[in-house]
Scaffold this motif. Structure first.
Motif, PDB file in Angstrom:
ATOM      1  N   ALA A  78      -0.318   0.467 -46.579  1.00 40.82           N
ATOM      2  CA  ALA A  78       0.039  -0.580 -47.538  1.00 40.82           C
ATOM      3  C   ALA A  78      -1.135  -1.534 -47.757  1.00 40.82           C
ATOM      4  CB  ALA A  78       1.265  -1.343 -47.048  1.00 40.82           C
ATOM      5  N   ASP A  79      -1.882  -1.848 -46.703  1.00 43.55           N
ATOM      6  CA  ASP A  79      -3.045  -2.730 -46.847  1.00 43.55           C
ATOM      7  C   ASP A  79      -4.107  -2.090 -47.737  1.00 43.55           C
ATOM      8  OD1 ASP A  79      -1.868  -4.636 -45.275  1.00 43.55           O
ATOM      9  OD2 ASP A  79      -2.956  -4.081 -43.433  1.00 43.55           O
ATOM     10  N   LEU A  80      -4.330  -0.778 -47.557  1.00 37.34           N
ATOM     11  CA  LEU A  80      -5.287  -0.077 -48.417  1.00 37.34           C
ATOM     12  C   LEU A  80      -4.847  -0.131 -49.876  1.00 37.34           C
ATOM     13  CD1 LEU A  80      -6.114   3.151 -46.342  1.00 37.34           C
ATOM     14  CD2 LEU A  80      -7.624   1.201 -46.771  1.00 37.34           C
ATOM     15  N   CYS A  81      -3.551   0.044 -50.094  1.00 35.09           N
ATOM     16  CA  CYS A  81      -3.015   0.021 -51.456  1.00 35.09           C
ATOM     17  C   CYS A  81      -3.154  -1.381 -52.057  1.00 35.09           C
ATOM     18  CB  CYS A  81      -1.553   0.466 -51.441  1.00 35.09           C
ATOM     19  SG  CYS A  81      -0.841   0.678 -53.090  1.00 35.09           S
ATOM     20  N   MET A  82      -2.878  -2.415 -51.266  1.00 35.39           N
ATOM     21  CA  MET A  82      -2.989  -3.779 -51.763  1.00 35.39           C
ATOM     22  C   MET A  82      -4.446  -4.129 -52.074  1.00 35.39           C
ATOM     23  SD  MET A  82      -0.072  -4.964 -52.188  1.00 35.39           S
ATOM     24  CE  MET A  82      -0.690  -6.581 -52.647  1.00 35.39           C
ATOM     25  N   LYS A  83      -5.358  -3.590 -51.303  1.00 36.44           N
ATOM     26  CA  LYS A  83      -6.775  -3.830 -51.576  1.00 36.44           C
ATOM     27  C   LYS A  83      -7.149  -3.269 -52.952  1.00 36.44           C
ATOM     28  CE  LYS A  83     -11.416  -2.948 -49.764  1.00 36.44           C
ATOM     29  NZ  LYS A  83     -12.213  -2.283 -48.706  1.00 36.44           N
ATOM     30  N   VAL A  84      -6.622  -2.082 -53.264  1.00 35.60           N
ATOM     31  CA  VAL A  84      -6.881  -1.473 -54.570  1.00 35.60           C
ATOM     32  C   VAL A  84      -6.256  -2.316 -55.675  1.00 35.60           C
ATOM     33  CG1 VAL A  84      -6.338   0.518 -56.035  1.00 35.60           C
ATOM     34  CG2 VAL A  84      -7.188   0.865 -53.700  1.00 35.60           C
ATOM     35  N   LEU A  85      -4.996  -2.706 -55.506  1.00 32.96           N
ATOM     36  CA  LEU A  85      -4.311  -3.485 -56.539  1.00 32.96           C
ATOM     37  C   LEU A  85      -5.027  -4.813 -56.802  1.00 32.96           C
ATOM     38  CD1 LEU A  85      -0.549  -2.866 -55.668  1.00 32.96           C
ATOM     39  CD2 LEU A  85      -1.725  -2.191 -57.773  1.00 32.96           C
ATOM     40  N   ARG A  86      -5.511  -5.444 -55.743  1.00 32.43           N
ATOM     41  CA  ARG A  86      -6.198  -6.737 -55.930  1.00 32.43           C
ATOM     42  C   ARG A  86      -7.540  -6.548 -56.639  1.00 32.43           C
ATOM     43  NH1 ARG A  86      -3.370  -8.426 -50.631  1.00 32.43           N
ATOM     44  NH2 ARG A  86      -1.886  -9.957 -51.468  1.00 32.43           N
ATOM     45  N   GLU A  87      -8.139  -5.371 -56.491  1.00 34.19           N
ATOM     46  CA  GLU A  87      -9.364  -5.080 -57.239  1.00 34.19           C
ATOM     47  C   GLU A  87      -9.045  -4.800 -58.710  1.00 34.19           C
ATOM     48  OE1 GLU A  87     -12.675  -4.927 -56.846  1.00 34.19           O
ATOM     49  OE2 GLU A  87     -12.483  -5.945 -54.932  1.00 34.19           O
ATOM     50  N   LEU A  88      -7.935  -4.117 -58.959  1.00 39.45           N
ATOM     51  CA  LEU A  88      -7.567  -3.789 -60.334  1.00 39.45           C
ATOM     52  C   LEU A  88      -7.119  -5.023 -61.114  1.00 39.45           C
ATOM     53  CD1 LEU A  88      -5.590  -0.423 -59.852  1.00 39.45           C
ATOM     54  CD2 LEU A  88      -8.019  -0.761 -60.286  1.00 39.45           C
ATOM     55  N   PHE A  89      -6.547  -5.994 -60.401  1.00 41.63           N
ATOM     56  CA  PHE A  89      -6.083  -7.234 -61.051  1.00 41.63           C
ATOM     57  C   PHE A  89      -6.840  -8.426 -60.460  1.00 41.63           C
ATOM     58  CE2 PHE A  89      -2.733  -4.141 -61.494  1.00 41.63           C
ATOM     59  CZ  PHE A  89      -2.274  -4.318 -62.789  1.00 41.63           C
ATOM     60  N   LYS A  90      -8.168  -8.296 -60.449  1.00 38.02           N
ATOM     61  CA  LYS A  90      -9.013  -9.257 -59.755  1.00 38.02           C
ATOM     62  C   LYS A  90      -8.965 -10.639 -60.399  1.00 38.02           C
ATOM     63  CE  LYS A  90     -13.376  -9.244 -57.299  1.00 38.02           C
ATOM     64  NZ  LYS A  90     -14.587  -8.439 -56.970  1.00 38.02           N
ATOM     65  N   GLU A  91      -8.645 -10.691 -61.670  1.00 39.53           N
ATOM     66  CA  GLU A  91      -8.664 -11.958 -62.389  1.00 39.53           C
ATOM     67  C   GLU A  91      -7.433 -12.809 -62.117  1.00 39.53           C
ATOM     68  OE1 GLU A  91      -6.350  -9.061 -64.712  1.00 39.53           O
ATOM     69  OE2 GLU A  91      -8.239  -9.020 -63.590  1.00 39.53           O
ATOM     70  N   GLN A  92      -6.492 -12.315 -61.311  1.00 37.03           N
ATOM     71  CA  GLN A  92      -5.267 -13.065 -61.055  1.00 37.03           C
ATOM     72  C   GLN A  92      -4.854 -12.908 -59.594  1.00 37.03           C
ATOM     73  OE1 GLN A  92      -3.015 -10.244 -63.786  1.00 37.03           O
ATOM     74  NE2 GLN A  92      -1.430 -10.607 -62.244  1.00 37.03           N
ATOM     75  N   GLU A  93      -3.874 -13.675 -59.223  1.00 34.33           N
ATOM     76  CA  GLU A  93      -3.370 -13.576 -57.854  1.00 34.33           C
ATOM     77  C   GLU A  93      -2.340 -12.447 -57.780  1.00 34.33           C
ATOM     78  OE1 GLU A  93      -0.892 -16.171 -54.505  1.00 34.33           O
ATOM     79  OE2 GLU A  93      -1.590 -17.130 -56.363  1.00 34.33           O
ATOM     80  N   VAL A  94      -2.555 -11.560 -56.821  1.00 32.47           N
ATOM     81  CA  VAL A  94      -1.601 -10.477 -56.581  1.00 32.47           C
ATOM     82  C   VAL A  94      -0.830 -10.830 -55.313  1.00 32.47           C
ATOM     83  CG1 VAL A  94      -1.317  -8.030 -56.052  1.00 32.47           C
ATOM     84  CG2 VAL A  94      -3.069  -8.767 -57.700  1.00 32.47           C
TER      85      VAL A  94
END
Length: 799
Positions: free
Chosen positions: A707-723
């Motif tokens: 899950a941490d690996l997945c969240m790292k990817v999501l935060r990179e894909l939506f870097k301009e906002q808070e995930v």
């Protein structure tokens, strides 16, 4: 039925008194009577016709020969003739009937392809209808007055002697009166071969589907008004409600091909020719009945079709209607066994196949889609069936999770191509809505940028071009000359770059990796294990077309209805072996229970067959074992995460999914696509897939680490906002599931698509096999597993 018996019936029905008088004279003076007989009577000239004293059914003119002499008899069937005088009444331009014949001829010529002969006119317009008494204790066939038109409602309600339009039917008015003996002759094998013209149905429900065909090419009369059957069907349905679905295309249209579970309405399939060889020379009657049944089923697929509720829809003049109704049962049983009709989640009150099927006992090993499909079919046929399942649940690799507030399929959840798909059929039967998946898939890069769609299209085109080159390479290659698909793709790619001097940007290279990740998802494996020669072996067969859809309620909802009423034993592990040495098969479970059956169907996953989890005594044939090991047990995993709100809507609102462009080839397959699990926007759940080498990467990690690996990817894909952090999540572990150990099959290097067929072969007519890894046409899918179960149910009842 002998000729003498047939002739006796003919005498009884056509003019007993005249013929007995003639016989009396013949007894008194044989030589004199022979001379007068030649003058007064004429036999039917059709070779093999037993009608020594024909009778004209037409009675179209006062000069009709009735049962007397005419210069020529015209044969339509062994019990139906018309005289030369009635022929002239319609054929000669100075006669009263000529205008009626020419009007009919004009209509026939405009709509049909067959010759509009006077015989066809008589068969289509003048022959009396025959109808069967619907009293269960009677069932006798009666000939109607020639002025009475037969309708589906009349056929469904007819009783011997009932009055119709103030005109009493010809013949008896009581059920105890003997049936016309010509009816008994229809059952003889030679009767159909003596027909001059094929039966062409009127008002067939199939006309709704076949307006693009010439009616007489698909077993229907060209003289019927367009779409009259639709009106008839709506007014007189055999059961409650007319159902039509946009997902059902039972018939090919002219010049159309390549749609799964679609039939050509104007020709018989190979298995139909094998089952009904008597129709091989002229398939019109078979096509008329098969098309009628298929159309009727697709208009009301929530009810069981029976011969009783279909027979009233068979509208055709003459004794051939008796023949059609008699053949209808055979055609219906054949189509039911094939799973073309009377399938899905239907719960039947009475067995759908005849009584001689009911003594069979069948054991089904595995309660996944294949096992449940077979068990449902067999149960509905009337076969005694028991399902043994090792787990404490049904479904196999269908396993839905609702812990995140929506249904997430830990295994399957998407229907690939809805048209004619049996999964779509069952959803329609249940009233379950499928969510159509859109085609939009925005590609997000790490850093938050959206990828130019033109780049996406260019690299998708490029990969397809590479695969086309691989397709050319494999032509004429043997299995021993095979190569891994990954290697061939790289080889073609490097050659292309070298010869074209084209240079792709770093972003284009990464987008290519995204599409390779999708290919690995489709194969269920890293590309270096997949056969370049046979990776897409099933593309040569018709596939399911139409929309892709997500089952928002999950596949489990469908399978639980499929299992309703079945005898399923959970937590029942087969051990030590399936013993099929004797006349009956013996299966023992680890809890000591023993089952005896005539047949056994094995539906366990390929990985378990490869590891010998279930033993066979005697062992399986070497040919089958080799095929089992020539396929690969593919593996993909999933992760699903629940969030406090839908943070992705700010960038990809309205899309059912979005893609993740990997930062490097090493990251390929790690959360390549994210699916919105609540497309209507009420819940905040994303699901992503893990494919290829990434499956090995996450294998040893804890769920939190994944899950941490997945969240790292999501935060990179939506870097301009808070995930936000996920509220909850889960990760699938199909690779370590003891009763799966895989996701779906693929063809390994130096393997062949033929292996699917070999695994599907039965052993000694006792042990049968089903599952997605036995379906060469539709592997890797729940649909393929389901259809394999239907297929084996048909084979089991045939042997």
């Amino acid at each position: 039925m002998g000729w003498a018996h047939f002739l006796f019936g003919y005498l009884v029905c056509e003019n007993v008194f005249v013929l007995l008088f003639q016989a009396k004279k013949k007894t008194a003076d044989p030589e004199e009577e022979d001379d007068q007989s030649e003058k007064k009577y004429r036999k039917c000239e059709k070779a093999g016709c037993p009608a020594t004293y024909p009778v004209c059914f037409a009675s179209s003119t006062e000069r009709c020969a009735k049962n007397g002499y005419t210069s020529r008899w015209y044969h339509l069937s062994c019990g139906e003739h018309f005289c030369n005088e009635c022929f002239d009444h319609y054929y000669r331009s100075h006669k009263e009937g000529y205008e009626k014949f020419t009007s009919w001829k004009r209509l026939w010529t405009e709509n049909g392809k067959s010759e509009p002969s006077l015989k066809a006119f008589m068969a289509d317009q003048q022959l009396p209808y025959w109808v069967q008494c619907t009293k269960p204790e009677c069932g006798k066939w009666r000939q109607l007055n020639k002025d009475i038109q037969l309708t589906a409602s009349l056929a469904a309600s007819y009783r011997c002697g009932m009055k119709l339009n103030s005109v009493k039917c010809e013949g008896p008015d009581q059920c105890f009166f003997p049936e016309d003996m010509r009816v008994a002759g229809v059952a003889d094998s030679w009767w159909s071969s003596m027909l001059i013209l094929p039966p062409l149905l009127k008002d067939s429900p199939a006309s709704l589907f076949l307006t693009a065909f010439y009616p007489d090419c698909v077993g229907m009369s060209p003289s019927g008004p367009p779409n009259s059957s639709g009106k008839l069907w709506l007014e007189h349905p055999p059961s409650a409600t007319l159902c039509l679905s946009p997902y059902f295309h039972p018939f090919y249209q002219p010049n159309e091909c390549g749609k799964a579970l679609c039939l050509h309405p104007d020709m018989m399939e190979l298995d139909e020719l094998y089952e009904f060889p008597e129709f091989s020379r002229d398939p019109s009657m078979y096509l008329a009945l098969r098309n009628l049944l298929l159309a009727t089923w697709h208009q009301n697929y929530k009810e069981v079709l029976t011969p009783q509720n279909c027979a009233p829809l068979v509208i055709v003049r003459g004794l051939v209607r008796v023949c059609c109704v008699q053949a209808l049962g055979r055609v219906l049983h054949f189509m039911t066994k094939k799973g073309l009709i009377n399938t899905g989640i239907l719960l039947v009150k009475q067995p759908m196949l005849p009584e001689h099927y009911h003594h069979k006992k069948v054991l089904v090993i595995g309660a996944g889609a294949a096992g449940l499909a077979a068990a449902r079919q067999l149960h509905n046929f009337g076969v005694q069936v028991v399902v043994l399942e090792a787990q404490n649940r049904i479904g196999g690799r269908v396993w839905d999770n609702t812990s995140l507030g929506v249904t997430v399929g830990q295994g399957a959840q998407i229907v690939n191509g809805c048209i004619n798909n049996p999964i779509a059929l069952m959803c329609e039967q249940l009233g379950v809505e499928m969510h159509k998946l859109g085609v939009r898939c925005d590609l997000l890069q790490e850093g938050g940028l959206l990828t130019d769609p033109a780049i996406d299209k260019r690299m998708d085109f490029h990969l397809n071009a590479i695969l086309d080159v691989v397709s050319e390479w494999r032509k004429g290659k043997s299995q021993s000359q095979d190569a891994p698909l990954g290697e061939k793709i790289q080889e073609v790619y490097k050659t292309f770059l070298h010869e074209s001097s084209i240079h792709f940007s770093e972003l284009e290279e990464r987008v290519l990796q995204f599409h390779l990740s999708n290919l690995e998802y489709a194969c269920g494996s890293t590309l270096n294990q997949v056969s370049a020669r046979s990776w897409d072996h099933n593309k040569f067969f018709a596939q399911f077309s139409g929309d892709h859809a997500m089952l928002t309620k999950g596949y489990s909802h469908v399978l639980h209805h499929l299992a309703e009423g079945l005898n399923v034993h959970l937590q029942t592990v087969v051990c030590p072996s399936i013993n099929y040495t004797g006349d009956v098969i013996s299966v023992t479970s680890t809890n000591g229970s023993q089952w005896i059956a005539h047949k056994v169907l094995v539906t366990i996953p390929l990985a378990l067959l490869q590891k010998g989890v279930v033993k066979f005594s005697p062992p399986l044939p070497e040919r089958k074992i080799k095929a089992i090991h020539s396929l690969g047990a593919g593996l993909t995993e999933k992760i699903a995460l629940q969030f406090p709100y839908r943070f992705w809507d700010s960038k990809v609102q309205g899309a059912d999914y979005f893609g993740h462009v990997p930062s490097s080839p090493e990251d390929r397959g790690m959360f390549g696509v994210f699916y919105d699990m609540d497309p209507k926007g009420k819940q905040s759940v994303l699901m992503s897939v893990i494919t290829g080498e990434a499956v090995t990467t996450v294998k040893g990690l804890e769920e939190k680490q994944v899950a941490d690996l997945c969240m790292k990817v999501l935060r990179e894909l939506f870097k301009e906002q808070e995930v936000p952090d996920p509220l909850s999540f889960f990760v699938t572990r199909w690779g370590s599931d003891p009763w799966a150990q895989m996701s779906y099959s693929f063809v390994k290097t130096e393997g062949s698509g033929e292996a699917y067929d070999i695994i599907a072969e039965d052993v000694q007519g006792k042990v049968f096999f089903a599952g997605e890894a036995t379906n060469r046409h539709f592997p890797q899918t729940v649909t393929g597993a389901y259809l394999s179960g239907v297929r084996e149910a048909s084979k089991i009842t045939a042997i």
